[in-house]
Design a protein around this motif. Structure first.
Motif, PDB file in Angstrom:
ATOM      1  N   ASN A   1     -10.394   3.875  -8.907  1.00  0.00           N
ATOM      2  CA  ASN A   1     -11.158   2.988  -8.035  1.00  0.00           C
ATOM      3  C   ASN A   1     -12.017   2.028  -8.858  1.00  0.00           C
ATOM      4  OD1 ASN A   1     -13.862   2.376  -6.628  1.00  0.00           O
ATOM      5  ND2 ASN A   1     -12.601   3.023  -4.887  1.00  0.00           N
ATOM      6  N   GLU A   2     -12.675   2.540  -9.879  1.00  0.00           N
ATOM      7  CA  GLU A   2     -13.543   1.702 -10.710  1.00  0.00           C
ATOM      8  C   GLU A   2     -12.732   0.694 -11.511  1.00  0.00           C
ATOM      9  OE1 GLU A   2     -16.958   0.022 -11.952  1.00  0.00           O
ATOM     10  OE2 GLU A   2     -16.729   1.592 -10.423  1.00  0.00           O
ATOM     11  N   ARG A   3     -11.559   1.122 -11.997  1.00  0.00           N
ATOM     12  CA  ARG A   3     -10.692   0.206 -12.738  1.00  0.00           C
ATOM     13  C   ARG A   3     -10.250  -0.947 -11.848  1.00  0.00           C
ATOM     14  NH1 ARG A   3      -8.003  -3.153 -15.083  1.00  0.00           N
ATOM     15  NH2 ARG A   3      -6.005  -2.865 -16.128  1.00  0.00           N
ATOM     16  N   LEU A   4      -9.821  -0.640 -10.626  1.00  0.00           N
ATOM     17  CA  LEU A   4      -9.395  -1.675  -9.696  1.00  0.00           C
ATOM     18  C   LEU A   4     -10.566  -2.557  -9.280  1.00  0.00           C
ATOM     19  CD1 LEU A   4      -7.150  -2.899  -7.934  1.00  0.00           C
ATOM     20  CD2 LEU A   4      -7.666  -1.169  -6.200  1.00  0.00           C
ATOM     21  N   TYR A   5     -11.736  -1.950  -9.042  1.00  0.00           N
ATOM     22  CA  TYR A   5     -12.908  -2.721  -8.635  1.00  0.00           C
ATOM     23  C   TYR A   5     -13.344  -3.698  -9.724  1.00  0.00           C
ATOM     24  CZ  TYR A   5     -17.701  -3.801  -7.244  1.00  0.00           C
ATOM     25  OH  TYR A   5     -18.862  -4.455  -6.914  1.00  0.00           O
ATOM     26  N   THR A   6     -13.357  -3.238 -10.961  1.00  0.00           N
ATOM     27  CA  THR A   6     -13.747  -4.109 -12.078  1.00  0.00           C
ATOM     28  C   THR A   6     -12.811  -5.306 -12.176  1.00  0.00           C
ATOM     29  OG1 THR A   6     -14.665  -2.243 -13.304  1.00  0.00           O
ATOM     30  CG2 THR A   6     -14.106  -4.210 -14.573  1.00  0.00           C
ATOM     31  N   HIS A   7     -11.519  -5.045 -12.036  1.00  0.00           N
ATOM     32  CA  HIS A   7     -10.556  -6.146 -12.105  1.00  0.00           C
ATOM     33  C   HIS A   7     -10.752  -7.129 -10.957  1.00  0.00           C
ATOM     34  CE1 HIS A   7      -6.779  -8.352 -12.270  1.00  0.00           C
ATOM     35  NE2 HIS A   7      -6.614  -8.050 -10.988  1.00  0.00           N
ATOM     36  N   LEU A   8     -10.892  -6.633  -9.721  1.00  0.00           N
ATOM     37  CA  LEU A   8     -11.025  -7.520  -8.575  1.00  0.00           C
ATOM     38  C   LEU A   8     -12.339  -8.297  -8.611  1.00  0.00           C
ATOM     39  CD1 LEU A   8      -9.574  -5.287  -5.705  1.00  0.00           C
ATOM     40  CD2 LEU A   8      -8.441  -7.159  -6.938  1.00  0.00           C
ATOM     41  N   GLN A   9     -13.403  -7.674  -9.112  1.00  0.00           N
ATOM     42  CA  GLN A   9     -14.664  -8.387  -9.252  1.00  0.00           C
ATOM     43  C   GLN A   9     -14.542  -9.533 -10.244  1.00  0.00           C
ATOM     44  OE1 GLN A   9     -16.559  -7.800  -6.493  1.00  0.00           O
ATOM     45  NE2 GLN A   9     -18.297  -7.908  -7.892  1.00  0.00           N
TER      46      GLN A   9
END
Length: 407
Positions: free
Chosen positions: A331-339
């Motif tokens: 979740n954090e990996r995907l969130y960092t990328h999308l941010q």
């Protein structure tokens, strides 16, 4: 088909063709017994040729290879391409193909839009990436931004079962169950933190499954909700829950197309902006290249990656497959990328900008929304039929026997 959460899995996010194709092709190159692959599109370009080569190599060393493509999405493979696969024993089939009418494809609705790969029952891939060069950056300004995941663990057995179930239901092939069973390989328990659920959408038993998982997750959101979706025109229930989440204080971010591959899709999405922005939803349009992704996350644990857009075709007509994932690291990996995508490569949409032209768009919004809301039922008035799978190797042999006319 099981619909329970499976714990003890590994998951890796794959961004764009640059990460996806090497991972899939390497896994196929290592296959020992079986390769199952289903996809909406295979184009006969450099990516399609690489896929052909790794499948041929696998079949030549004795691996059972079965490929299912969509009859609409993959309609133009040459006889030579098909014959090379057929000659080495690759079983290549098309889902619900139809003849062209005056050179145009006609079977637009109820497509097999899933993208799943299962190798030796040990490693699986799920996402939105087709086999075409337009998923690579060197394709140019129209290269697509997209996502997939590579998974290991108990969830692979569910992927395996889903692919075989679709093949069995539509092609009436009876397999030796001992030959086609899945054998998940042991994985390091210290790195297997993810719980996953495979959700499919079909037109018989699982008509609303993917939408229901989205609804439950959005209702549970407490801090953040991020949706990056290429073709965004959800029905009333999803829109209502997205707006409700923003109204109760959840930071809701939508990342949508700003450089569309299909301009009509962006127009439809923009019809919804006014109400979403008024409720505090942050809308960012990705303008660097066409967005083709279908991913979302809620709070710090729940995520989804798959083939389903949030539009009437995906939610009400097509065959789709999404993985729902509970894993904080992913979740954090995907969130960092999308941010990073939203902050540096997107254009923010303001309510003031939308309101400038709202007066003439309001009637269009009302009419279009309600037409598309009922579009699946309208499409259902078309002549009904049972989807079928047709071997493409037969097409190759027929074309080989037909005189070719060259311009």
């Amino acid at each position: 088909m099981k619909t329970t959460w499976q714990s003890g899995n590994q998951v890796q996010l794959l961004i764009n063709g640059e990460e996806y194709y090497p991972s899939v092709f390497e896994a196929i190159a290592r296959a020992r017994e079986e390769v199952l692959l289903e996809t909406f599109i295979i184009f006969e370009d450099k990516v399609g040729e690489q896929l052909q080569q790794v499948l041929v190599d696998a079949a030549e060393r004795g691996v059972r290879v079965e490929v299912l493509v969509d009859g609409y999405g993959t309609a133009d493979l040459s006889a030579a391409y098909l014959q090379r696969l057929s000659d080495v024993g690759v079983r290549l089939q098309a889902f619900d193909p139809s003849p062209k009418l005056m050179g145009m494809r006609t079977n637009l609705f109820r497509r097999m839009h899933r993208k799943i790969v299962v190798i030796d029952g040990e490693v699986g891939f799920v996402g939105g990436i087709n086999y075409s060069a337009d998923h690579l950056a060197d394709f140019g300004e129209m290269a697509k931004q997209d996502y997939a995941v590579q998974v290991r663990g108990p969830i692979v057995a569910d992927l395996h079962q889903a692919v075989l179930k679709l093949l069995d239901e539509t092609s009436r092939v009876h397999r030796n169950p001992r030959l086609w069973r899945s054998h998940p390989a042991p994985i390091d328990p210290d790195s297997a933190h993810a719980s996953m659920l495979l959700s499919i959408r079909d037109n018989i038993h699982h008509k609303n499954d993917i939408e229901q998982h989205y609804l439950r997750a959005i209702r549970s959101a407490r801090s953040r909700l991020v949706i990056a979706n290429a073709y965004f025109f959800p029905g009333y229930r999803l829109l209502h829950e997205i707006r409700n989440a923003a109204r109760r204080g959840v930071k809701v971010t939508l990342i949508l197309q700003g450089m569309p591959d299909m301009p009509l899709v962006r127009l439809c999405s923009r019809l919804l902006y006014n109400d979403l922005l008024r409720d505090g939803v942050v809308i960012s349009e990705y303008c660097e290249r066409p967005l083709h992704g279908k991913v979302a996350l809620v709070d710090d644990e729940w995520s989804t990656v798959g083939s389903s857009n949030l539009d009437p075709l995906s939610l009400s007509l097509n065959l789709e497959a999404n993985l729902f994932i509970r894993d904080r690291t992913f979740n954090e990996r995907l969130y960092t990328h999308l941010q990073e995508l939203a902050n540096s490569r997107c254009k923010s949409v303001s309510l003031q900008r939308v309101l400038r032209t709202y007066w003439w768009r309001a009637p269009l919004i009302f009419l279009t929304f309600h037409f598309l809301r009922h579009f699946p039922a309208i499409a259902g008035w078309l002549p009904a039929h049972s989807p079928r799978i047709t071997p493409l190797s037969t097409k190759a042999r027929d074309l080989e026997d037909t005189p070719q006319v060259h311009p």
